[in-house]
Design a protein around this motif. Structure first.
Motif, PDB file in Angstrom:
ATOM      1  N   TRP A  91       0.402  -1.128   0.045  1.00 20.64           N
ATOM      2  CA  TRP A  91      -0.169  -0.351   0.116  1.00 20.64           C
ATOM      3  C   TRP A  91       1.174   1.513   0.400  1.00 20.64           C
ATOM      4  O   TRP A  91       2.205   1.301   0.822  1.00 20.64           O
ATOM      5  CB  TRP A  91      -1.092  -0.139   1.610  1.00 20.64           C
ATOM      6  N   ALA A  92       0.450   1.867  -0.722  1.00 21.51           N
ATOM      7  CA  ALA A  92       0.735   3.340  -1.143  1.00 21.51           C
ATOM      8  C   ALA A  92       0.050   4.850  -0.855  1.00 21.51           C
ATOM      9  O   ALA A  92      -0.724   4.089  -1.333  1.00 21.51           O
ATOM     10  CB  ALA A  92       2.182   3.459  -2.010  1.00 21.51           C
ATOM     11  N   ARG A  93       0.659   6.065  -0.134  1.00 24.03           N
ATOM     12  CA  ARG A  93       0.132   6.738  -0.344  1.00 24.03           C
ATOM     13  C   ARG A  93       0.356   7.656  -1.662  1.00 24.03           C
ATOM     14  O   ARG A  93       1.268   7.743  -2.205  1.00 24.03           O
ATOM     15  CB  ARG A  93       0.450   8.039   0.449  1.00 24.03           C
ATOM     16  N   GLU A 131      -5.769  15.714  -2.563  1.00 28.27           N
ATOM     17  CA  GLU A 131      -5.989  14.717  -1.795  1.00 28.27           C
ATOM     18  C   GLU A 131      -5.475  13.166  -1.342  1.00 28.27           C
ATOM     19  O   GLU A 131      -4.585  13.174  -2.498  1.00 28.27           O
ATOM     20  CB  GLU A 131      -7.809  13.819  -1.030  1.00 28.27           C
ATOM     21  N   LEU A 132      -4.615  12.921  -0.428  1.00 27.70           N
ATOM     22  CA  LEU A 132      -3.940  11.592  -0.804  1.00 27.70           C
ATOM     23  C   LEU A 132      -4.524  10.378  -0.108  1.00 27.70           C
ATOM     24  O   LEU A 132      -5.561  10.449   0.618  1.00 27.70           O
ATOM     25  CB  LEU A 132      -2.611  11.790   0.550  1.00 27.70           C
ATOM     26  N   ILE A 133      -4.598   9.651  -1.511  1.00 29.93           N
ATOM     27  CA  ILE A 133      -5.277   8.678  -1.302  1.00 29.93           C
ATOM     28  C   ILE A 133      -3.990   7.117  -1.368  1.00 29.93           C
ATOM     29  O   ILE A 133      -3.081   7.697  -1.519  1.00 29.93           O
ATOM     30  CB  ILE A 133      -6.204   7.501  -2.656  1.00 29.93           C
ATOM     31  N   LYS A 134      -4.777   5.951  -0.581  1.00 29.14           N
ATOM     32  CA  LYS A 134      -4.069   4.529  -0.446  1.00 29.14           C
ATOM     33  C   LYS A 134      -4.619   3.725  -1.404  1.00 29.14           C
ATOM     34  O   LYS A 134      -5.561   3.935  -2.191  1.00 29.14           O
ATOM     35  CB  LYS A 134      -4.216   4.003   0.634  1.00 29.14           C
ATOM     36  N   ARG A 183      -5.833  10.302 -10.961  1.00 27.05           N
ATOM     37  CA  ARG A 183      -4.350  10.313 -10.435  1.00 27.05           C
ATOM     38  C   ARG A 183      -3.767  11.628 -11.051  1.00 27.05           C
ATOM     39  O   ARG A 183      -3.873  12.180 -11.860  1.00 27.05           O
ATOM     40  CB  ARG A 183      -3.254   8.537 -10.296  1.00 27.05           C
ATOM     41  N   ALA A 219       3.397   9.440  -5.819  1.00 21.57           N
ATOM     42  CA  ALA A 219       2.636   8.656  -4.967  1.00 21.57           C
ATOM     43  C   ALA A 219       3.771   8.336  -4.562  1.00 21.57           C
ATOM     44  O   ALA A 219       5.146   7.646  -4.782  1.00 21.57           O
ATOM     45  CB  ALA A 219       1.840   6.786  -5.684  1.00 21.57           C
ATOM     46  N   GLU A 220       3.879   7.101  -3.297  1.00 26.62           N
ATOM     47  CA  GLU A 220       5.474   6.535  -2.458  1.00 26.62           C
ATOM     48  C   GLU A 220       5.291   5.513  -3.282  1.00 26.62           C
ATOM     49  O   GLU A 220       6.768   5.246  -3.294  1.00 26.62           O
ATOM     50  CB  GLU A 220       4.372   6.289  -0.815  1.00 26.62           C
ATOM     51  N   ASP A 243       2.522  15.798   2.679  1.00 24.76           N
ATOM     52  CA  ASP A 243       0.961  15.887   3.497  1.00 24.76           C
ATOM     53  C   ASP A 243       0.789  16.851   3.173  1.00 24.76           C
ATOM     54  O   ASP A 243      -0.745  16.869   3.336  1.00 24.76           O
ATOM     55  CB  ASP A 243       2.092  16.348   4.957  1.00 24.76           C
TER      56      ASP A 243
END
Ligand SMILES: NC(=O)c1ccc[n+]([C@@H]2O[C@H](COP(=O)([O-])OP(=O)(O)OC[C@H]3O[C@@H](n4cnc5c(N)ncnc54)[C@H](OP(=O)(O)O)[C@@H]3O)[C@@H](O)[C@H]2O)c1
Length: 308
Positions: A2-4, A18-21, A64, A100-101, A285
């Motif tokens: 999983w990544a933000r 927004e940041l989603i997973k 995205r 994304a991460e 963030d």
């Protein structure tokens, strides 16, 4: 894993971000999974978020954002021999999953990270570099040419100025706001301010008797004031902005994803032939802050997220 990831659920200003997973799978054949360290922003990110290309239709599922990045290879898929876990890479993902991460990229769109520049700067060269390289290639820069670059202080323009000089252009004239003139001189351009009076200012610096070519990364006003300096606009002017080609009978260029071009640009950055301005860095963030600066259109260097 999983990544933000950065996304927007409706079109609008930076506040819609927004940041989603998201689930990032194991890489498939020819793919690489990258743990992202930094992500570069481009004007298209703001235009997509604002719905400029939406045709009035709403966003149906969170969309995205982000294409260019720098990071570390986590794992590689079948058939990938040129990269291994732990390699530092830069790249550009066509399907806008870059901010994304973690992300999955085709190995062909990766290049070794130039170690001569910071993590932030290395995530800010893929899109501008590939665009500048492809667009200048279309107007066939020759030794002794004069090249006018509109939007010369931007991501595309700064790399285009340096490439044009490397490819033999004798005089490179770059339009930008006054604050960026010193920087343009540093990278080898003759700076000229855009806006009213541009034609006269160009007359003072365009040398006589040499072919003049032009790359437009600014828009129709700049081209209208300068196309008179070009003898063969149909072959020697290329614009990155929509509709300029139709109005002035010049070429239009769209970023083409080409790993060989990306690796050529990365190598020029790595050996110092192309320098990269240190970007303005924002934390992941608070994604809206970076888009607020992006939306001004005067970022004076790239805008980058520090992601991981
Ligand atoms: N067709 C394609 O595939 C493609 C690919 C990449 C980019 N683009 C487009 O090309 C443009 C430039 O991209 P970029 O990434 O280089 O953007 P950027 O880094 O934001 O740079 C924008 C440049 O435009 C200049 N500028 C701002 N207002 C201007 C005006 N009124 N007249 C003349 N110049 C002005 C800025 O100068 P100052 O900051 O000095 O004021 C800066 O040099 C964007 O519109 C982008 O969407 C198209």
């Amino acid at each position: 894993m999983w990544a933000r990831a950065l996304a927007y659920g409706k079109f609008g200003g930076p506040e819609v971000l927004e940041l989603i997973k998201v689930w990032t799978p194991e890489p498939g054949p020819g793919q690489v999974r990258v743990k992202v360290r930094t992500g570069g922003l481009n004007p298209i990110d703001g235009k997509l978020r604002a719905g400029v290309f939406s045709g009035g239709l709403p966003v149906l599922t969170p969309a995205r954002l982000g294409s260019e990045f720098a990071g570390v290879v986590e794992s590689v898929g079948e058939g990938v021999d040129e990269f291994a876990a732990g390699d530092e890479v830069i790249g550009i993902v066509p399907e806008r999953s870059g901010h994304a991460e973690a992300l999955i990229s085709p190995a062909e769109f990766l290049a070794p990270r130039p170690q001569s520049v910071s993590w932030a700067a290395s995530s800010a060269i893929s899109a501008g570099g590939m665009t500048a390289y492809g667009a200048l290639g279309e107007i066939d820069i020759q030794t002794g040419d004069t090249v006018i670059i509109h939007g010369a202080s931007g991501a595309v323009g700064t790399i285009a100025v340096q490439l044009a000089r490397l490819w033999g252009a004798d005089t490179v004239i770059g339009t930008a706001s006054e604050e960026n003139h010193d920087y343009l001189r540093e990278i080898g351009a003759v700076p000229v301010s855009y806006g009213p009076g541009l034609r006269e200012r160009l007359s003072a610096v365009v040398p006589d008797g040499r072919p003049v070519k032009m790359l437009d990364a600014a828009g129709r006003e700049a081209v209208a004031d300068s196309i008179g300096f070009v003898t063969n606009p149909a072959s020697d002017v290329i614009s990155l902005l929509p509709f300029v080609d139709e109005e002035f009978g010049v070429k239009f260029n769209i970023l083409r994803y080409d790993g060989d071009v990306l690796r050529a640009v990365a190598a020029l950055v790595a050996d110092g032939s192309i320098t990269v301005r240190e970007p303005t860095v924002f934390g992941f963030d608070e994604p809206a802050k970076a888009h607020e600066l992006l939306d001004t259109g005067h970022t004076h260097g790239k805008v980058v997220y520090e992601i991981g």
